[in-house]
Design a protein around this motif. Structure first.
Motif, short mmCIF file in Angstrom:
data_model
loop_
_atom_site.label_atom_id
_atom_site.label_comp_id
_atom_site.label_asym_id
_atom_site.label_seq_id
_atom_site.Cartn_x
_atom_site.Cartn_y
_atom_site.Cartn_z
N GLY A 151 0.85 -1.22 -0.08
CA GLY A 151 0.06 -0.01 -0.20
C GLY A 151 0.78 1.19 0.02
N ASP A 152 0.35 2.58 0.35
CA ASP A 152 0.87 3.61 0.22
C ASP A 152 1.71 3.93 1.58
OD1 ASP A 152 -1.16 4.40 1.59
OD2 ASP A 152 -1.92 5.83 0.55
N VAL A 153 1.85 3.06 2.46
CA VAL A 153 2.12 3.55 3.60
C VAL A 153 2.89 1.91 4.35
CG1 VAL A 153 1.97 3.79 6.25
CG2 VAL A 153 0.58 5.00 4.59
N MET A 154 4.25 2.05 4.47
CA MET A 154 4.87 0.62 4.94
C MET A 154 5.03 0.57 6.39
SD MET A 154 8.63 -0.48 4.01
CE MET A 154 8.50 -0.58 2.37
N ASP A 155 4.17 -0.18 6.99
CA ASP A 155 3.87 -0.12 8.44
C ASP A 155 4.73 -1.42 8.92
OD1 ASP A 155 2.01 1.66 8.91
OD2 ASP A 155 0.18 0.40 8.31
N GLU A 156 5.03 -1.17 10.24
CA GLU A 156 6.14 -2.03 10.95
C GLU A 156 5.26 -2.71 11.98
OE1 GLU A 156 9.55 -0.35 12.13
OE2 GLU A 156 10.43 0.17 10.23
N PRO A 157 5.81 -3.97 12.85
CA PRO A 157 5.24 -4.46 13.74
C PRO A 157 4.54 -3.55 15.01
CG PRO A 157 6.96 -5.83 13.10
CD PRO A 157 6.97 -4.64 12.24
N ALA A 158 5.32 -2.63 15.25
CA ALA A 158 5.01 -1.75 16.14
C ALA A 158 3.52 -1.06 15.81
CB ALA A 158 6.12 -0.66 16.64
N THR A 159 3.73 -0.62 14.60
CA THR A 159 2.52 0.18 13.94
C THR A 159 1.16 -0.84 14.04
OG1 THR A 159 4.05 1.53 12.86
CG2 THR A 159 1.68 1.74 12.12
N ALA A 160 1.48 -1.85 13.67
CA ALA A 160 0.42 -2.94 13.39
C ALA A 160 -0.12 -3.11 14.89
CB ALA A 160 0.99 -4.22 13.13
N LYS A 161 0.68 -3.20 16.08
CA LYS A 161 0.20 -3.33 17.32
C LYS A 161 -0.57 -2.01 17.72
CE LYS A 161 2.36 -3.84 22.03
NZ LYS A 161 3.53 -3.96 22.75
N ALA A 162 -0.10 -0.84 17.22
CA ALA A 162 -0.88 0.31 17.45
C ALA A 162 -2.12 0.42 16.95
CB ALA A 162 -0.09 1.60 17.26
N LEU A 163 -2.34 -0.24 15.59
CA LEU A 163 -3.52 -0.20 14.84
C LEU A 163 -4.46 -1.20 15.43
CD1 LEU A 163 -1.91 -0.01 11.46
CD2 LEU A 163 -3.27 1.58 12.24
N SER A 164 -4.16 -2.41 15.82
CA SER A 164 -5.02 -3.13 16.32
C SER A 164 -5.35 -2.76 17.88
CB SER A 164 -4.62 -4.46 16.57
OG SER A 164 -3.10 -4.23 17.24
N GLY A 165 -4.64 -1.87 18.62
CA GLY A 165 -4.93 -1.38 19.92
C GLY A 165 -5.84 -0.42 19.74
N TYR A 166 -5.84 0.49 18.77
CA TYR A 166 -6.69 1.52 18.37
C TYR A 166 -8.14 0.70 18.05
CZ TYR A 166 -9.05 4.98 15.53
OH TYR A 166 -9.82 5.78 14.81
N LEU A 167 -8.25 -0.11 17.47
CA LEU A 167 -9.44 -0.87 16.94
C LEU A 167 -9.97 -1.51 18.38
CD1 LEU A 167 -8.51 -2.41 13.51
CD2 LEU A 167 -9.81 -0.33 13.87
N LEU A 168 -9.29 -1.97 19.10
CA LEU A 168 -9.85 -2.79 20.23
C LEU A 168 -10.40 -1.78 21.40
CD1 LEU A 168 -6.65 -5.28 20.75
CD2 LEU A 168 -9.49 -6.05 20.47
N ARG A 169 -9.61 -0.49 21.40
CA ARG A 169 -10.17 0.39 22.55
C ARG A 169 -11.52 0.82 21.61
NH1 ARG A 169 -6.80 2.70 26.12
NH2 ARG A 169 -4.58 2.11 26.01
N GLY A 170 -11.79 0.91 20.61
CA GLY A 170 -13.03 1.32 19.99
C GLY A 170 -14.23 0.33 20.06
N LEU A 171 -13.72 -0.92 20.21
CA LEU A 171 -14.57 -2.02 20.47
C LEU A 171 -14.96 -1.90 21.90
CD1 LEU A 171 -12.98 -4.85 18.51
CD2 LEU A 171 -15.34 -3.80 17.98
N ASP A 172 -13.98 -1.84 22.78
CA ASP A 172 -14.17 -1.96 24.27
C ASP A 172 -15.44 -0.80 24.69
OD1 ASP A 172 -12.56 -4.07 24.41
OD2 ASP A 172 -10.91 -2.95 25.31
N CYS A 173 -15.03 0.38 24.20
CA CYS A 173 -16.10 1.42 24.67
C CYS A 173 -17.24 1.41 23.92
CB CYS A 173 -15.15 2.93 24.58
SG CYS A 173 -15.17 3.24 22.82
N GLY A 174 -17.46 0.75 22.73
CA GLY A 174 -18.67 0.51 22.04
C GLY A 174 -18.84 1.76 20.92
N ALA A 175 -17.82 2.18 20.61
CA ALA A 175 -17.70 3.14 19.31
C ALA A 175 -17.68 2.32 18.07
CB ALA A 175 -16.12 4.00 19.34
N VAL A 176 -17.39 1.39 17.98
CA VAL A 176 -17.45 0.37 16.90
C VAL A 176 -17.88 -1.09 17.28
CG1 VAL A 176 -15.68 1.76 15.52
CG2 VAL A 176 -15.03 -0.30 16.97
N ASP A 177 -18.34 -1.99 16.32
CA ASP A 177 -18.75 -3.10 16.63
C ASP A 177 -17.55 -4.25 15.88
OD1 ASP A 177 -21.03 -2.32 17.66
OD2 ASP A 177 -21.97 -2.11 15.76
#
Length: 422
Positions: free
Chosen positions: A375-401
């Motif tokens: 893609g147009d951004v080259m992500d590393e494991p640390a960024t993948a960790k941050a991305l999944s953490g972001y999605l999990l926080r959204g799930l935990d609070c009910g922002a997303v399903d």
């Protein structure tokens, strides 16, 4: 290099083994000090209620008052979007989720306050309030009406109030034990910490209580409030926060920034005491670096501008609160304090907009990382960790399903947890 070609090396196995042996103690120390995120849900806020105002109806009452404020001052999605500057795309989903949250779970974390919000009372009165608070908490946990996290803020370890704070803590915990045991979501808050020795004293109290009741060692953890300059820089000019975390001996669960006490200790005049003042940013930056990797979570403070009065005044207070919450989220402070029911609509609106507006981008980047699709951004494991953490926080609070996340990433909760290191 061709297949089957012998790889040449120079260092003997004994060298590698010797290096491993020499770093064994360092490996153990890294694991002890930096265990990583605990992998549990972090509440998006903490609501503080004075002990004398806490009742069995407090949580439901806050939800009702918050909904009433919405009905009066922003009765539909368009009205709230105009006040907060939400996009048309976000307006409907955010508004609907805010209302659903206020009906279902208006408070995620509740702290029954025996400190500044309660003040000095006769001993018999505070004793009775501690017993009553514990009984209400136990009953709420039993009938599943308690928020996910709940506990007390005791008085601090300074000499003038130390004995009173210890007694209230003892009464509260002892009454919980007699009423069914300590709830899973129990949270204790130690305020106005200045020296690591005060944290050590709190650890000793927890240890003695656990021993007396046959509890598993380490069962009782606590938050440390950062409200004094001494909790950021010590008398020798070195950072105090890491020492506070170390003094907690693994029991520290959070560092909570105290907006007004800390600002006042820096000499900031009352009109300028705020979560976004430069002294606040400096203190929170020190907290953030000190806590990184330790499993100790961060919480921002609060605003004392209450959304009350005429609609125009409420809208001004909502815009201020929404902006401050949004600012905290962007700076990786995923929790804060709310001091009034009228703050709940803008707390959840800011949180939900934050996670929903980034859902598509975060999910696409994570999916590309997992599929090695580039893609147009080259992500590393640390960024993948941050991305999944972001999605999990959204799930935990009910922002997303979960269905929304899985449809975009082809990942379930277990896979997200694994990528986030939970």
């Amino acid at each position: 290099m061709t297949q089957g070609e012998t790889v040449g090396t120079t260092l003997a196995d004994a060298v590698r083994e010797g290096i491993g042996a020499s770093l064994a103690a360092t490996d153990a120390e890294l694991a002890r000090r930096y265990p990583g995120d605990p992998g549990t849900r972090q509440p998006v806020h903490t609501v503080y209620v004075p002990a004398d105002a806490f009742t069995a109806d407090t949580v439901r009452s806050w939800g009702r008052q918050a909904l009433a404020a919405l009905d009066e001052h922003a009765p539909d999605a368009e009205a709230l979007a105009r006040v907060l500057g939400l996009s048309d795309e976000l307006a409907g989903p955010v508004y609907d989720r805010v209302r659903a949250k206020l009906e279902r779970e208006p408070v995620e974390d509740l702290r029954i306050d025996f400190e500044d919000g309660y003040g000095q009372r006769p001993d018999a009165e505070e004793d009775a309030a501690a017993v009553a608070a514990a009984r209400i908490v136990s009953a709420a946990v039993a009938d599943r009406t308690a928020p996910p996290y709940i506990g007390i803020r005791m008085k601090c370890m300074e000499a003038a109030v130390r004995d009173r704070g210890i007694r209230t803590l003892d009464i509260f915990l002892s009454t919980l034990m007699r009423s069914g045991g300590l709830p899973d979501g129990l949270v204790l808050t130690l305020p106005k910490v200045t020296f690591p020795q005060q944290v050590t004293a709190m650890v000793r109290l927890c240890e003695e209580f656990e021993k007396a009741h046959g509890l598993t060692p380490g069962r009782i953890g606590f938050e440390i409030q950062i409200e004094t300059t001494q909790s950021i820089l010590g008398p020798d000019g070195t950072a105090t926060v890491p020492r506070l975390i170390d003094a907690a001996e693994g029991r520290a669960t959070g560092l909570h920034y105290g907006t007004f006490d800390y600002s006042a200790s820096c000499g900031v005049s009352a009109a300028y005491q705020s979560m976004d003042h430069p002294v606040a940013d400096y203190a929170k930056a020190v907290m953030q670096v000190a806590a990184a990797g330790t499993g100790v979570r961060l919480s921002d403070g609060s605003t004392n501008v209450l959304p009350v009065g005429p609609t125009a005044q409420v809208h001004d207070a909502w815009r201020l609160h929404h902006g401050l919450v949004r600012r905290s989220l962007a700076r990786a402070y995923y929790q804060g304090w709310d001091m009034h029911p009228g703050h709940l609509p803008t707390r959840y609106a800011a949180v939900y907009a934050f996670y929903r507006e980034g859902l598509d981008t975060a999910a696409a980047r994570l999916a590309a990382y997992v599929a090695k699709a580039g893609g147009d951004v080259m992500d590393e494991p640390a960024t993948a960790k941050a991305l999944s953490g972001y999605l999990l926080r959204g799930l935990d609070c009910g922002a997303v399903d979960l269905e929304e996340v899985t449809a975009r990433t082809a990942l379930g909760r277990a896979e997200l947890d694994a990528l986030a290191g939970r």
